[in-house]
Design a protein around this motif. Sequence first.
Motif, PDB file in Angstrom:
ATOM      1  N   UNK A   1      38.886  36.064  30.573  1.00 28.59           N
ATOM      2  CA  UNK A   1      40.211  36.473  31.038  1.00 28.59           C
ATOM      3  C   UNK A   1      40.804  37.592  30.176  1.00 28.59           C
ATOM      4  N   UNK A   2      40.292  37.735  28.941  1.00 31.82           N
ATOM      5  CA  UNK A   2      40.739  38.813  28.069  1.00 31.82           C
ATOM      6  C   UNK A   2      39.811  40.021  28.156  1.00 31.82           C
ATOM      7  N   UNK A   3      38.783  39.908  28.974  1.00 28.54           N
ATOM      8  CA  UNK A   3      37.804  40.993  29.120  1.00 28.54           C
ATOM      9  C   UNK A   3      37.980  41.764  30.418  1.00 28.54           C
ATOM     10  N   UNK A   4      38.320  41.041  31.492  1.00 29.88           N
ATOM     11  CA  UNK A   4      38.434  41.662  32.816  1.00 29.88           C
ATOM     12  C   UNK A   4      39.589  41.045  33.598  1.00 29.88           C
ATOM     13  N   UNK A   5      40.138  41.848  34.504  1.00 32.23           N
ATOM     14  CA  UNK A   5      41.139  41.374  35.462  1.00 32.23           C
ATOM     15  C   UNK A   5      40.700  41.826  36.849  1.00 32.23           C
ATOM     16  N   UNK A   6      41.030  41.076  37.900  1.00 26.00           N
ATOM     17  CA  UNK A   6      40.716  41.532  39.259  1.00 26.00           C
ATOM     18  C   UNK A   6      41.300  42.925  39.506  1.00 26.00           C
ATOM     19  N   UNK A   7      40.501  43.785  40.104  1.00 24.51           N
ATOM     20  CA  UNK A   7      40.934  45.156  40.358  1.00 24.51           C
ATOM     21  C   UNK A   7      40.435  46.149  39.330  1.00 24.51           C
ATOM     22  N   UNK A   8      39.994  45.668  38.171  1.00 27.39           N
ATOM     23  CA  UNK A   8      39.444  46.561  37.150  1.00 27.39           C
ATOM     24  C   UNK A   8      38.198  47.267  37.671  1.00 27.39           C
ATOM     25  N   UNK A   9      38.028  48.512  37.267  1.00 25.43           N
ATOM     26  CA  UNK A   9      36.807  49.263  37.573  1.00 25.43           C
ATOM     27  C   UNK A   9      35.941  49.256  36.324  1.00 25.43           C
ATOM     28  N   UNK A  10      34.707  48.795  36.457  1.00 25.11           N
ATOM     29  CA  UNK A  10      33.823  48.672  35.300  1.00 25.11           C
ATOM     30  C   UNK A  10      32.548  49.490  35.479  1.00 25.11           C
ATOM     31  N   UNK A  11      32.027  49.950  34.349  1.00 22.76           N
ATOM     32  CA  UNK A  11      30.689  50.555  34.319  1.00 22.76           C
ATOM     33  C   UNK A  11      29.761  49.501  33.742  1.00 22.76           C
ATOM     34  N   UNK A  12      28.672  49.212  34.440  1.00 20.44           N
ATOM     35  CA  UNK A  12      27.801  48.121  34.005  1.00 20.44           C
ATOM     36  C   UNK A  12      26.331  48.456  34.240  1.00 20.44           C
ATOM     37  N   UNK A  13      25.478  47.726  33.551  1.00 22.35           N
ATOM     38  CA  UNK A  13      24.025  47.864  33.677  1.00 22.35           C
ATOM     39  C   UNK A  13      23.500  46.718  34.533  1.00 22.35           C
ATOM     40  N   UNK A  14      22.635  47.027  35.499  1.00 25.66           N
ATOM     41  CA  UNK A  14      22.025  45.987  36.315  1.00 25.66           C
ATOM     42  C   UNK A  14      20.888  45.339  35.522  1.00 25.66           C
ATOM     43  N   UNK A  15      21.032  44.038  35.246  1.00 27.10           N
ATOM     44  CA  UNK A  15      20.000  43.302  34.510  1.00 27.10           C
ATOM     45  C   UNK A  15      18.912  42.797  35.448  1.00 27.10           C
ATOM     46  N   UNK A  16      19.340  42.206  36.552  1.00 28.14           N
ATOM     47  CA  UNK A  16      18.384  41.641  37.507  1.00 28.14           C
ATOM     48  C   UNK A  16      19.139  41.226  38.752  1.00 28.14           C
ATOM     49  N   UNK A  17      18.403  40.788  39.760  1.00 28.22           N
ATOM     50  CA  UNK A  17      19.037  40.243  40.946  1.00 28.22           C
ATOM     51  C   UNK A  17      19.145  38.749  40.740  1.00 28.22           C
ATOM     52  N   UNK A  18      20.358  38.230  40.709  1.00 27.13           N
ATOM     53  CA  UNK A  18      20.575  36.818  40.389  1.00 27.13           C
ATOM     54  C   UNK A  18      20.654  35.937  41.613  1.00 27.13           C
ATOM     55  N   UNK A  19      21.576  34.986  41.565  1.00 31.93           N
ATOM     56  CA  UNK A  19      21.712  34.028  42.654  1.00 31.93           C
ATOM     57  C   UNK A  19      22.438  34.634  43.852  1.00 31.93           C
ATOM     58  N   UNK A  20      22.067  34.177  45.038  1.00 36.08           N
ATOM     59  CA  UNK A  20      22.779  34.526  46.269  1.00 36.08           C
ATOM     60  C   UNK A  20      22.987  36.030  46.432  1.00 36.08           C
ATOM     61  N   UNK A  21      21.983  36.794  46.072  1.00 33.96           N
ATOM     62  CA  UNK A  21      21.996  38.240  46.240  1.00 33.96           C
ATOM     63  C   UNK A  21      23.089  38.922  45.419  1.00 33.96           C
ATOM     64  N   UNK A  22      23.551  38.270  44.389  1.00 36.74           N
ATOM     65  CA  UNK A  22      24.498  38.902  43.466  1.00 36.74           C
ATOM     66  C   UNK A  22      23.718  39.402  42.254  1.00 36.74           C
ATOM     67  N   UNK A  23      23.855  40.670  41.970  1.00 42.30           N
ATOM     68  CA  UNK A  23      23.153  41.253  40.829  1.00 42.30           C
ATOM     69  C   UNK A  23      23.796  40.783  39.526  1.00 42.30           C
TER      70      UNK A  23
END
Length: 201
Positions: A130-152
């Motif tokens: 909750x201190x790292x992200x809030x809904x609506x934030x735009x983030x730059x991220x690295x794709x690690x793998x394809x996880x559960x339910x087609x969520x990377x």
Amino acid sequence: MAGDEERDDTITTPGEVVGHFSSLIPGRGTYLCHKNHRDIYASLTGHCKITPPSPTSTDKRSTIEIVGHKSHGAIPETGSIVIARVTKVMSKMASADIMCVGAKSVKEKFSGTIRQQDVRATEIDKVDMYASFHPGDIVRALVLSLGDSRAYFLSTAKNELGVVSAQSTSGSGDTMVPISWTEMQCPTTGQVEQRKVAKVV
């Protein structure tokens, strides 16, 4: 899905099992289930195309891919840098919708999950989602793998990864300015909010 057919005209949808790793190699538009490393799933809507191995290949399995899909936008892959919008924050993870892969926008919906252990590289056990992200934030991220339910599975553990744009929750709705690795400030009200801030590159 088995056999030596070149193409199956049945429409395949994302999340559908299209083959098994014992007999097929996952190609474009497919992914391997990370839990059992056995089932191959479709990640796009389209037709299955199976390509036999080359005569010189030591791997005698055919390759399966999804072709004829409507989307010609970018597709997230392991190792890709993506831009995503945070949609939900929970105690152990945050959900996000991937908007761009590199500089290219996506045309299909791809979901991402940032797990608590993937937020930063140090003091992982002390990460507060909750201190790292809030809904609506735009983030730059690295794709690690394809996880559960087609969520990377996404990571913001590197310095240059994390929140790149965030709106103040103070009521002004202004875009905040980063002032440290962990804080952003509203230019209007001066209110400081915590985030996992991406270093400007």
